[in-house]
Design a protein around this motif. Structure first.
Motif, PDB file in Angstrom:
ATOM      1  N   HIS A  18       0.869  -1.255   0.010  1.00  0.00           N
ATOM      2  CA  HIS A  18      -0.118   0.115   0.043  1.00  0.00           C
ATOM      3  C   HIS A  18       0.751   1.138   0.172  1.00  0.00           C
ATOM      4  O   HIS A  18       0.859   2.087  -0.918  1.00  0.00           O
ATOM      5  N   ASP A  21       2.869   1.649  -3.232  1.00  0.00           N
ATOM      6  CA  ASP A  21       2.110   2.277  -4.447  1.00  0.00           C
ATOM      7  C   ASP A  21       1.843   3.718  -4.133  1.00  0.00           C
ATOM      8  O   ASP A  21       2.109   4.460  -4.990  1.00  0.00           O
ATOM      9  N   GLU A  22       1.612   4.116  -2.837  1.00  0.00           N
ATOM     10  CA  GLU A  22       1.548   5.623  -2.926  1.00  0.00           C
ATOM     11  C   GLU A  22       2.786   6.575  -3.063  1.00  0.00           C
ATOM     12  O   GLU A  22       2.719   7.499  -3.580  1.00  0.00           O
ATOM     13  N   SER A  23       3.781   5.912  -2.571  1.00  0.00           N
ATOM     14  CA  SER A  23       5.086   6.463  -2.638  1.00  0.00           C
ATOM     15  C   SER A  23       5.707   6.547  -4.032  1.00  0.00           C
ATOM     16  O   SER A  23       6.140   7.638  -4.680  1.00  0.00           O
ATOM     17  N   MET A  24       5.321   5.581  -4.877  1.00  0.00           N
ATOM     18  CA  MET A  24       5.566   5.694  -6.405  1.00  0.00           C
ATOM     19  C   MET A  24       4.987   6.664  -7.018  1.00  0.00           C
ATOM     20  O   MET A  24       5.708   7.154  -7.800  1.00  0.00           O
ATOM     21  N   ASP A  25       3.643   6.695  -6.590  1.00  0.00           N
ATOM     22  CA  ASP A  25       2.948   7.978  -7.087  1.00  0.00           C
ATOM     23  C   ASP A  25       3.440   9.278  -6.875  1.00  0.00           C
ATOM     24  O   ASP A  25       3.637  10.018  -7.696  1.00  0.00           O
ATOM     25  N   ALA A  26       3.840   9.283  -5.643  1.00  0.00           N
ATOM     26  CA  ALA A  26       4.397  10.669  -5.068  1.00  0.00           C
ATOM     27  C   ALA A  26       5.666  10.930  -5.762  1.00  0.00           C
ATOM     28  O   ALA A  26       6.066  12.114  -5.944  1.00  0.00           O
ATOM     29  N   ARG A  27       6.449   9.993  -5.886  1.00  0.00           N
ATOM     30  CA  ARG A  27       7.727  10.217  -6.440  1.00  0.00           C
ATOM     31  C   ARG A  27       7.786  10.417  -8.059  1.00  0.00           C
ATOM     32  O   ARG A  27       8.401  11.310  -8.436  1.00  0.00           O
ATOM     33  N   ALA A  28       6.756   9.830  -8.681  1.00  0.00           N
ATOM     34  CA  ALA A  28       6.413  10.149 -10.128  1.00  0.00           C
ATOM     35  C   ALA A  28       5.916  11.773 -10.260  1.00  0.00           C
ATOM     36  O   ALA A  28       6.571  12.238 -10.977  1.00  0.00           O
ATOM     37  N   ARG A  29       5.236  12.077  -9.154  1.00  0.00           N
ATOM     38  CA  ARG A  29       4.623  13.457  -9.133  1.00  0.00           C
ATOM     39  C   ARG A  29       5.946  14.606  -8.909  1.00  0.00           C
ATOM     40  O   ARG A  29       5.976  15.272  -9.514  1.00  0.00           O
TER      41      ARG A  29
END
Ligand code: C2E
Ligand code: MG
Ligand code: MG
Ligand code: MG
Length: 284
Positions: A18, A21-29
């Motif tokens: 969980h 996923d969130e941190s991947m998203d945050a990292r991409a952003r």
């Protein structure tokens, strides 16, 4: 007990995924935001060349410098390459960064020449800049606009660029040399171990990586080998990351001509580098 352990491992795993996923998203952003900021920074001229003196090992004279990019970020202050070079490389913005640093250096070299100061400055060339078919026209334009002679600029490339070992690389290097630029291999000894390219490619300088200098004078086998290579192949040698007198003494004994490192100075803003030049040429 076993059940309980399994249960908590699963829970942890679920939570882990969980969070992942969130941190991947945050990292991409945040990577996108960084790219956007870099683009804006390049447009606003926020990137500047710092200069680390290149010193004659025997006379102590400052004979030139390496230009290293710094970002004067409007909110976050002075930023170092590790915080923006990877994003520049991934986004292709590195070519524009390299172009701007080269242009600054060429203008500055022309200015020093006007003052009667003859210096050579080396500039780091990214792999994608080196591979860019526009490279020689970009360089030609920089020389024309600045009035700086190509011989005052050394282009630093890494060993991995020579890995391809193809006709195109050979032709690019030959044409850069024909334009008058000197070519240096940066971080020498840390990359590819096939030494054939040293004979096959037109090169001027090897820069021994800091990781080999830091072991001196105790761990000297590889620096000794590289010194002999330079002597035999008639390449200039520059030691990177020299921090102690003992290291410098060793390099002198081996006949290494030039060094860079904190022993003389960290990379400096243009203003501070100019001040250092004043000092170093002041009568003793
Ligand atoms: P590099 O080209 O190998 O540069 C040498 C790095 O070692 C610099 O780090 C320099 O500040 C640091 N250094 C110099 N002397 C010493 C010393 O005595 N001790 C220690 N511990 N470090 C020393 P910097 O400025 O952070 O640059 C890191 C890398 O970023 C450079 O490695 C280069 O690969 C890349 N880079 C910097 N500017 C540019 C640029 O304009 N274009 C491209 N493509 N790459 C750049
Ligand atoms: Mg370098
Ligand atoms: Mg280096
Ligand atoms: Mg290095």
């Amino acid at each position: 007990h076993a059940d309980l352990a399994m249960y908590s491992a699963k829970e942890a795993g679920r939570n882990g995924i969980h969070f992942y996923d969130e941190s991947m998203d945050a990292r991409a952003r945040s990577r996108l935001a960084l790219e956007y900021e870099i683009r804006r920074g390049l447009e606003n001229g926020e990137f500047e060349a710092f200069y680390q003196p290149r010193v004659d090992c025997f006379t102590g004279e400052i004979v030139g410098a390496e230009a290293l990019a710094r970002w004067r970020h409007p909110e976050r202050g002075l930023l170092f390459p590790d915080s923006f070079i990877p994003a520049c490389e991934e986004s292709g913005l590195i070519r524009e960064l390299d172009r701007q640093i080269l242009a600054q250096v060429a203008r500055q070299l022309a200015c020093w020449q006007g003052q009667g100061r003859i210096l050579q400055v080396s500039v780091n060339l990214s792999a994608s800049q080196f591979a860019d078919p526009e490279l020689s026209s970009v360089l030609q334009q920089i020389l024309q606009q600045s009035g700086c002679p190509a011989a005052s600029i050394e282009l630093e490339i890494t060993e991995s660029l020579l890995l391809a070992h193809d006709q195109h690389t050979l032709e690019t290097l030959a044409s850069l040399q024909a334009m008058g630029f000197a070519i240096a291999i940066d971080d020498f000894g840390t990359g590819y171990s096939n030494l054939a390219y040293l004979q096959n490619y037109p090169l001027n300088t090897l820069k021994i990586d800091r990781s080999f200098i830091s072991g001196l004078p105790q761990r000297s086998a590889i620096p000794e080998l590289i010194t002999s290579l330079c002597r035999i192949l008639k390449l200039a040698m520059v030691a990177e990351g020299v921090e102690t007198h003992a290291q410098l003494d060793w390099l002198r004994q081996q006949g290494c001509q030039q060094y860079q490192g904190y022993l003389c100075s960290r990379p400096l803003s243009l203003r501070h580098f100019n001040e250092l030049l004043e000092y170093s040429t002041a009568p003793a």
